[in-house]
Design an enzyme around this catalytic site. Structure first.
Site, PDB file in Angstrom:
ATOM      1  N   LYS A  34      -6.875   3.096  -2.961  1.00 14.47           N
ATOM      2  CA  LYS A  34      -7.234   3.439  -1.019  1.00 14.47           C
ATOM      3  C   LYS A  34      -7.182   4.591  -0.723  1.00 14.47           C
ATOM      4  O   LYS A  34      -7.308   5.725  -0.769  1.00 14.47           O
ATOM      5  CB  LYS A  34      -6.078   2.750  -0.126  1.00 14.47           C
ATOM      6  CG  LYS A  34      -6.224   2.632   0.465  1.00 14.47           C
ATOM      7  CD  LYS A  34      -5.078   1.158   1.368  1.00 14.47           C
ATOM      8  CE  LYS A  34      -4.866   1.811   3.329  1.00 14.47           C
ATOM      9  NZ  LYS A  34      -3.616   1.386   3.658  1.00 14.47           N
TER      10      LYS A  34
ATOM     11  N   ASP B 234       0.692  -0.901  -0.218  1.00 15.05           N
ATOM     12  CA  ASP B 234      -0.069   0.026   0.156  1.00 15.05           C
ATOM     13  C   ASP B 234       1.376   1.560   0.429  1.00 15.05           C
ATOM     14  O   ASP B 234       1.759   1.316   1.091  1.00 15.05           O
ATOM     15  CB  ASP B 234      -0.780   0.387   1.179  1.00 15.05           C
ATOM     16  CG  ASP B 234      -1.980  -1.075   1.147  1.00 15.05           C
ATOM     17  OD1 ASP B 234      -1.750  -2.371   0.268  1.00 15.05           O
ATOM     18  OD2 ASP B 234      -2.897  -1.118   2.019  1.00 15.05           O
TER      19      ASP B 234
ATOM     20  N   LYS C  26     -10.248   0.894  -1.661  1.00 17.73           N
ATOM     21  CA  LYS C  26     -10.571   0.002  -0.281  1.00 17.73           C
ATOM     22  C   LYS C  26     -10.326   1.229   0.309  1.00 17.73           C
ATOM     23  O   LYS C  26      -9.771   2.136   0.462  1.00 17.73           O
ATOM     24  CB  LYS C  26      -8.083  -0.148  -0.130  1.00 17.73           C
ATOM     25  CG  LYS C  26      -8.287  -0.790   1.553  1.00 17.73           C
ATOM     26  CD  LYS C  26      -6.725  -1.124   1.574  1.00 17.73           C
ATOM     27  CE  LYS C  26      -6.553  -0.813   3.397  1.00 17.73           C
ATOM     28  NZ  LYS C  26      -5.230  -2.221   3.248  1.00 17.73           N
TER      29      LYS C  26
END
EC number: 4.1.2.4
Length: 223
Positions: free
Chosen positions: A152, A89, A181
């Protein structure tokens, strides 16, 4: 798919201890979370603890500010993969996005995507709380162009977390084939259901056990 399989079971606090990582990985095995999301220093231990499990190891890149150079982020990815990470991430270069330096934003993401190619799934954190809606859309469009697997919302370390409105905007922007996400402030099953309804396909939460068991989180975190 169960809710557990959509959750990245998260421990990213700077004072996280080995004991907490061992508990995190044990819970991931027990509940079948998608991954444990840990800082790079804990990747190797987490991978050892999850050997043979369905849950994988996710780590963070350029975290939490996103202000490293593309070359540093690429090195972080390679190191994490070598230590057993299967998902990364990364935080975008937020200042570059604000400056409308889209070339740098794309190059930054692409450095991570290229370093991870075929070895780890990439999620791009755009830090929605710091962006206008126009910037959120642009960040998502650049991330897709650069080859990300997911976009995300948040690090959980800035001024705000995921909202259903942002998830819906991100989903609309990236279309049906890129993951979205929700991370930051997602603490209950109801929170998760709202995010899924808005278009989320993955949830980042430190309250994973409480979410799937229906219990109240022992201590609420921002992520």
């Amino acid at each position: 798919m169960t809710i557990a399989k959509m959750i990245d079971h998260t421990a990213l606090k700077p004072d996280t201890t080995k004991e907490q990582i061992l508990a995190l990985t044990k819970e991931a095995r027990e509940y079948g979370f998608a991954s444990v999301c840990v800082n790079p220093t804990w990747v190797k231990l987490s991978a050892e603890q999850l050997a043979g499990a369905e849950s994988v190891v996710c780590t963070v890149i350029g975290f939490p500010l996103g202000a490293n150079t593309p070359e540093v982020k690429a090195f972080e990815v390679k190191d994490a993969i070598q230590n057993g990470a299967k998902e990364v991430d990364m935080v975008i270069n937020i200042g570059a996005l604000k400056d409308k330096d889209d070339e740098l934003v794309e190059r930054d993401i692409r450095a991570v995507v290229d370093a991870a190619k075929g070895k780890a799934l990439v999620k791009v954190i755009i830090e929605t709380c710091l962006l206008t809606d126009e910037e959120k859309v642009r960040a998502c469009e650049i991330a897709v162009k650069a080859g990300t697997d997911f976009v995300k919302t948040s690090t959980g370390f800035s001024t705000g977390g995921a909202t259903a409105e942002d998830i819906a905007l991100m989903r609309k922007t990236v279309g049906p084939n890129i993951g979205v996400k929700a991370s930051g402030g997602v603490r209950t099953k109801e929170d998760v259901e709202k995010m899924i309804e808005a278009g989320a396909t993955r949830i980042g939460a430190s309250a994973g056990v409480a979410i799937v068991s229906g219990e109240k989180p022992a201590k609420p975190d921002n992520y």
